[in-house]
Scaffold this motif. Structure first.
Motif, mmCIF file in Angstrom:
data_model
loop_
_atom_site.group_PDB
_atom_site.id
_atom_site.type_symbol
_atom_site.label_atom_id
_atom_site.label_comp_id
_atom_site.label_asym_id
_atom_site.label_seq_id
_atom_site.Cartn_x
_atom_site.Cartn_y
_atom_site.Cartn_z
ATOM 1 N N MET A 81 -75.082 -43.801 60.596
ATOM 2 C CA MET A 81 -74.458 -42.502 60.352
ATOM 3 C C MET A 81 -73.312 -42.279 61.343
ATOM 4 O O MET A 81 -73.054 -43.101 62.208
ATOM 5 N N ALA A 127 -80.788 -36.222 60.751
ATOM 6 C CA ALA A 127 -80.727 -35.435 59.511
ATOM 7 C C ALA A 127 -81.029 -36.321 58.311
ATOM 8 O O ALA A 127 -81.821 -35.958 57.430
ATOM 9 N N ALA A 128 -80.420 -37.508 58.285
ATOM 10 C CA ALA A 128 -80.642 -38.429 57.160
ATOM 11 C C ALA A 128 -82.104 -38.861 57.112
ATOM 12 O O ALA A 128 -82.706 -38.952 56.032
ATOM 13 N N GLU A 154 -81.372 -30.166 67.938
ATOM 14 C CA GLU A 154 -81.428 -29.089 66.955
ATOM 15 C C GLU A 154 -82.211 -29.515 65.719
ATOM 16 O O GLU A 154 -83.064 -28.780 65.210
ATOM 17 N N TYR A 182 -85.699 -28.571 63.604
ATOM 18 C CA TYR A 182 -85.775 -28.398 62.148
ATOM 19 C C TYR A 182 -86.952 -29.184 61.568
ATOM 20 O O TYR A 182 -87.691 -28.694 60.715
ATOM 21 N N VAL A 229 -87.552 -25.727 51.296
ATOM 22 C CA VAL A 229 -87.770 -26.121 52.680
ATOM 23 C C VAL A 229 -86.684 -25.485 53.534
ATOM 24 O O VAL A 229 -85.500 -25.756 53.318
ATOM 25 N N LEU A 240 -83.575 -28.137 50.203
ATOM 26 C CA LEU A 240 -83.556 -28.204 51.668
ATOM 27 C C LEU A 240 -82.492 -27.254 52.179
ATOM 28 O O LEU A 240 -81.304 -27.457 51.927
ATOM 29 N N HIS A 241 -82.925 -26.223 52.883
ATOM 30 C CA HIS A 241 -82.006 -25.294 53.550
ATOM 31 C C HIS A 241 -81.995 -25.741 55.006
ATOM 32 O O HIS A 241 -82.953 -25.530 55.730
ATOM 33 N N THR A 242 -80.940 -26.437 55.437
ATOM 34 C CA THR A 242 -80.988 -27.211 56.678
ATOM 35 C C THR A 242 -80.291 -26.495 57.837
ATOM 36 O O THR A 242 -80.278 -25.270 57.877
ATOM 37 N N THR A 243 -79.719 -27.259 58.736
ATOM 38 C CA THR A 243 -79.062 -26.687 59.913
ATOM 39 C C THR A 243 -77.556 -26.553 59.665
ATOM 40 O O THR A 243 -77.001 -27.144 58.736
ATOM 41 N N HIS A 244 -76.893 -25.786 60.545
ATOM 42 C CA HIS A 244 -75.499 -25.407 60.315
ATOM 43 C C HIS A 244 -74.583 -26.641 60.321
ATOM 44 O O HIS A 244 -74.487 -27.343 61.333
ATOM 45 N N ARG A 300 -74.846 -29.476 58.708
ATOM 46 C CA ARG A 300 -75.435 -30.812 58.581
ATOM 47 C C ARG A 300 -75.931 -31.135 57.179
ATOM 48 O O ARG A 300 -76.539 -32.179 56.967
ATOM 49 N N ALA A 311 -75.376 -34.606 55.735
ATOM 50 C CA ALA A 311 -76.116 -35.695 56.376
ATOM 51 C C ALA A 311 -77.553 -35.738 55.863
ATOM 52 O O ALA A 311 -78.093 -36.816 55.569
ATOM 53 N N PHE A 312 -78.177 -34.574 55.735
ATOM 54 C CA PHE A 312 -79.522 -34.530 55.143
ATOM 55 C C PHE A 312 -79.481 -35.053 53.701
ATOM 56 O O PHE A 312 -80.332 -35.829 53.277
#
Lengths: 366, 262, 177
Positions: free
Chosen positions: A54, A62-63, A88, A92, A222, B64-68, B70, B73-74
């Motif tokens: 990445m 994150a991935a 961070e 999560y 989620v 998926l409600h992720t981080t600011h 990102r 990438a998720f």
């Protein structure tokens, strides 16, 4: 079919992940962890898995978290600076109860520090580094064989408790080569799926919800926001927040006896070393050289959740000695739980305490 | 199924302000998804943080409600780990252009098979109206009280340069065109960015003499320059009028893509 | 008996490969125990390269080298940085064409690079010649074990060359003791 190899700790870590059925690796190059990524890049595509480099460590974890929601056993590997960037999204993963494995081959910090030298300076960051209250699981290998065994075990623990599990290794064990027995497959405890009729974040009796894998019609929402058992955000209700955070904390802390993994040597001893990771090996050497039953050793293969009850295995202990490759991060934890002196023996700069240094410490403190 | 079947009725009412453009964008997206014949079981919505990113919480699929910043990438992890899933990302200008800028350009470069829909309201709405990388020069926000002094990011052009297979920009006024563009994005193997210029009457319009929703929409309509018209102006050597933004399909191509279902 | 072996030379000579091969021979083919470590610097090429391996009949507890007793030195810079403080009871093998040194310990000159260049036709196998000489002089691992470990570790197509280099090393080692 198992096979014997002479290999680096980082390579054995990757082999342990593969044996545990890891099918997704997201990573970013950083010394001294890069060999983990390189070995996964070599092996995963041939097994139908996915390796992706990445753009940074934030994206790497994150991935891995995204992949985990499709049911994959997913991991990333890094070292201090990358670990800081991951914080961070580690929070999560905790909040969304996403199983994943994070390998930290610790190097000297703070900041860029000593990229090629070992340290254990991220032990508290691993436990407390993301904001808010939570619990995680962390193992600490002391040999190349344990890099294989404990990495594989980290996947089981992550799945069992729906939590990020950390392999908190270091440059010494990561880069040394030793003989290792590579099992083709290892015992795996699969992720418990969401039972019919249950809500995606409705805990079982052990505080752990079943996993609503994506693509199976669960319509799971989620979010990293405080949420109810449906997964719906409920970010202003104090009771909802307290219930959720207490559960995230308790599901790990209340299982610490079940999770614990440690070795007790000479339980009748009066002076007791407490170690995790490679400082254990200096203590083994000292105990081998002195062969004295009055010297005890509590060796933690798993540091978080901290098994404070293991300290009670030494009822006659008059002093605990803690050689760590940091300024005494875990000695604070030991101090909280015992009534006798705890002596921190910090060592910085990348080398292990020598046997002579620990023998001197014994003379001073026994 | 109809678009309504995709909504989580038990989460209504939603958090959006009266007059917000995000509802139109979500509706256009669901209509396009419906048109594709995708199902609730094989479609995943992913988002970061901000008003736009609350959208997946109102849709009845895995999300998926992720981080600011990102989300992409998720989403890359989800799509590569299971290419059978259809992945749609909702994002905003703060999420995509500021904190998530690096993930954005790399998602375009990798050309991972997904569609990102950016609700560009040119402001940080959820935090109360701070300037973003797309806030126009001179515009007032709580962090640009004397007018924004910074040039803006052209997200669509950035996506084209970074390698995305499909890039389009429309506005919340151009509902039909927007729906068609999203459908094209969903169909195109590889990364698609559909940027939607949308109104935020509460936190943008109020401070910029566009207090009425109709004023904001009219502003978007009159400042949209069709890509064909822009190209004609360039051919004729005429200047592009100040303050206009280009709408239309900026690219559709078939560069090698990742995560495409076999 | 614990032995701490230190190899040093310049980057590109295959110093690290040599210690890995030696450790592999001991750990996989001689039923001994081995821990190999190396010094990592930011340089990818050149400089003084150094690798170490501990070999013991018993399990190795403390994994770091503190008092090396066997040295293999293949560059002058390597000698100055990692060899000149060798204790009197140590054993040292030096590449006699590249290193000019008279350490205060038992020292054997092996013309490994020259031999690799002239007799074997490829200076790249000088490290394997040194390994052969080391095994002949010290008996640290068996000749069968080191041969198997060399064959595991060298590129395909170069096996015969490397075995010849190893055997030439045995002969050179026998010649100096």
């Amino acid at each position: 079919m198992s096979r014997m190899e002479f290999m680096q700790g980082n390579t054995a870590c990757a082999e342990g992940a593969l044996a545990a059925g890891c099918t997704f690796f997201g990573g970013y190059p950083i010394t001294p962890s890069t060999e983990v990524a390189e070995h996964m890049a070599l092996k995963l595509p041939k097994r139908g898995g996915v390796f992706i480099q990445m753009e940074d460590e934030i994206a790497s974890i994150a991935a891995a978290i995204g992949a985990s929601w499709t049911g994959a056993r997913a991991m990333t590997a890094t070292s201090g600076p990358g670990f800081s960037l991951m914080m961070e999204n580690i929070g999560y993963a905790v909040m969304t109860e996403t199983p994943c494995v994070i390998v930290n081959i610790q190097r000297g910090g703070p900041s860029t520090g000593q990229p090629t030298r070992a340290a254990q300076g991220d032990m508290l960051q691993c436990r407390f580094g993301s904001h808010g209250d939570y619990g995680i699981i962390a193992v600490c290998p002391a040999s190349v064989q344990e890099m294989f065994d404990l990495t594989a075990e980290a996947f089981n623990l992550a799945d069992r408790y729906r939590v990020p599990a950390f392999v908190m290794s270091d440059e010494i064990v990561g880069h040394m080569r030793e003989r290792v027995m590579l099992a083709d497959t290892v015992e795996t405890t699969p992720r418990r799926p969401l039972s019919p009729g249950r809500l995606p974040f409705e805990p079982g009796e052990d505080g752990v919800p079943g996993f609503p894998e994506f693509g199976r019609g669960h319509a799971a929402h989620v979010t990293g926001l405080t949420h109810d058992e449906r997964g719906y955000p409920d970010a202003t209700d104090h009771a909802a927040h307290e219930k959720l955070v207490r559960r995230l904390y308790q599901k790990i802390e209340s299982a610490r006896r079940e999770i614990a993994d440690y070795e007790v040597t000479n339980p009748d001893a009066e002076v007791v070393f407490v170690t995790y990771g490679p400082p254990a090996r200096t203590v083994w050497q000292v105990m081998h050289d002195l062969s004295d039953p009055a010297i005890g050793h509590l060796r933690l293969r798993l540091v978080w959740p901290f098994p404070e009850f293991a300290l009670a295995a030494f009822p006659d202990a008059k002093v605990f000695l803690m050689p760590e490759l940091n300024m005494g991060q875990i000695s604070r934890e030991v101090e909280r739980h015992v009534d006798v002196p705890v002596v921190s023996l910090p060592k910085l700069g990348g080398e292990l305490h020598t046997p002579a240094e620990l023998k001197r410490a014994l003379e001073v403190h026994r | 199924m109809s678009a309504a079947d995709w909504q989580r009725i038990d989460r209504l009412p939603n958090i959006y302000c009266a007059g917000c453009g995000n509802g139109s964008v979500i509706n256009c997206t669901l209509a396009a998804v419906e048109e594709m014949g995708w199902t609730r079981e094989n479609t995943v919505f992913i988002s970061g943080i901000g008003c736009s990113s609350r959208a997946p919480g109102y849709i009845l699929t895995d999300s998926l409600h992720t981080t600011h910043g990102r989300a992409l990438a998720f989403a890359t992890g989800v799509k590569l780990a299971n290419p059978a899933l259809n992945v749609v990302v909702f994002t905003g200008d703060g999420d995509l252009a500021a904190i998530g800028g690096n993930h954005f350009i790399h998602a375009c470069r990798r050309n991972v098979d997904m569609t990102a829909i950016c609700m560009n309201n040119q402001i940080y709405g959820m935090t109360g109206g701070q300037g973003s990388p797309t806030t126009p020069r001179g515009a007032i926000s709580t962090t640009t009280p004397y007018g924004s002094a910074e040039p803006v990011f052209d997200l669509a052009e950035l996506a084209v340069a970074a390698g995305a297979n499909h890039v389009a920009r429309w506005t919340s006024y151009h509902v039909k065109e927007l729906m068609a563009a999203i459908a094209t994005g969903l169909q195109t193997p590889g990364f698609s960015l559909v940027e939607v210029m949308t109104q935020c009457p509460t936190n943008y319009g109020r401070r910029n003499r566009l207090r009425q929703v109709s004023d904001m929409i009219e502003h978007l309509r009159t400042h949209a320059l069709l890509v064909q018209k822009r190209d004609r102006l360039i051919r004729e050597g005429k200047p592009i009028p100040e303050g206009m933004f280009v709408v239309g399909e900026l690219v559709r191509r078939h560069r090698p893509a990742m995560g495409v279902r076999a | 008996m614990r032995h701490e072996v230190r190899f040093s030379g310049f980057g590109g000579q295959g110093i690290i490969l040599s210690v890995v091969v030696l450790g592999r021979a001991a750990a996989l083919y001689d039923g001994k125990h081995a821990v190999q470590t190396q010094v990592y610097g930011p340089e990818a090429r050149g400089g003084a390269s150094m690798g170490q391996v501990i070999i013991d009949d018993e399990p190795i507890l403390f994994p770091e080298v503190t008092d090396p007793d066997i040295f293999v030195i293949m560059s002058q810079q390597g000698f100055l940085k990692y060899g000149q403080d060798a204790p009197p009871d140590a054993v040292m093998l030096i590449d006699s064409g590249l290193v000019h040194a008279s350490p205060g310990c038992r020292c054997y000159g092996i013309p490994a690079t020259e031999e690799a260049k002239t007799t074997l036709g490829r200076d790249i196998v000088a490290n394997i010649v040194m390994l052969g000489a080391l095994v002949a002089v010290t008996g640290l691992v068996s000749r069968e074990a080191i041969e198997k470990a060399v064959l595991d570790s060298v590129p395909k197509g170069t096996e015969a060359l490397n075995v010849r280099a190893l055997k030439r090393g045995f002969e050179l080692g026998e010649g100096v003791i």
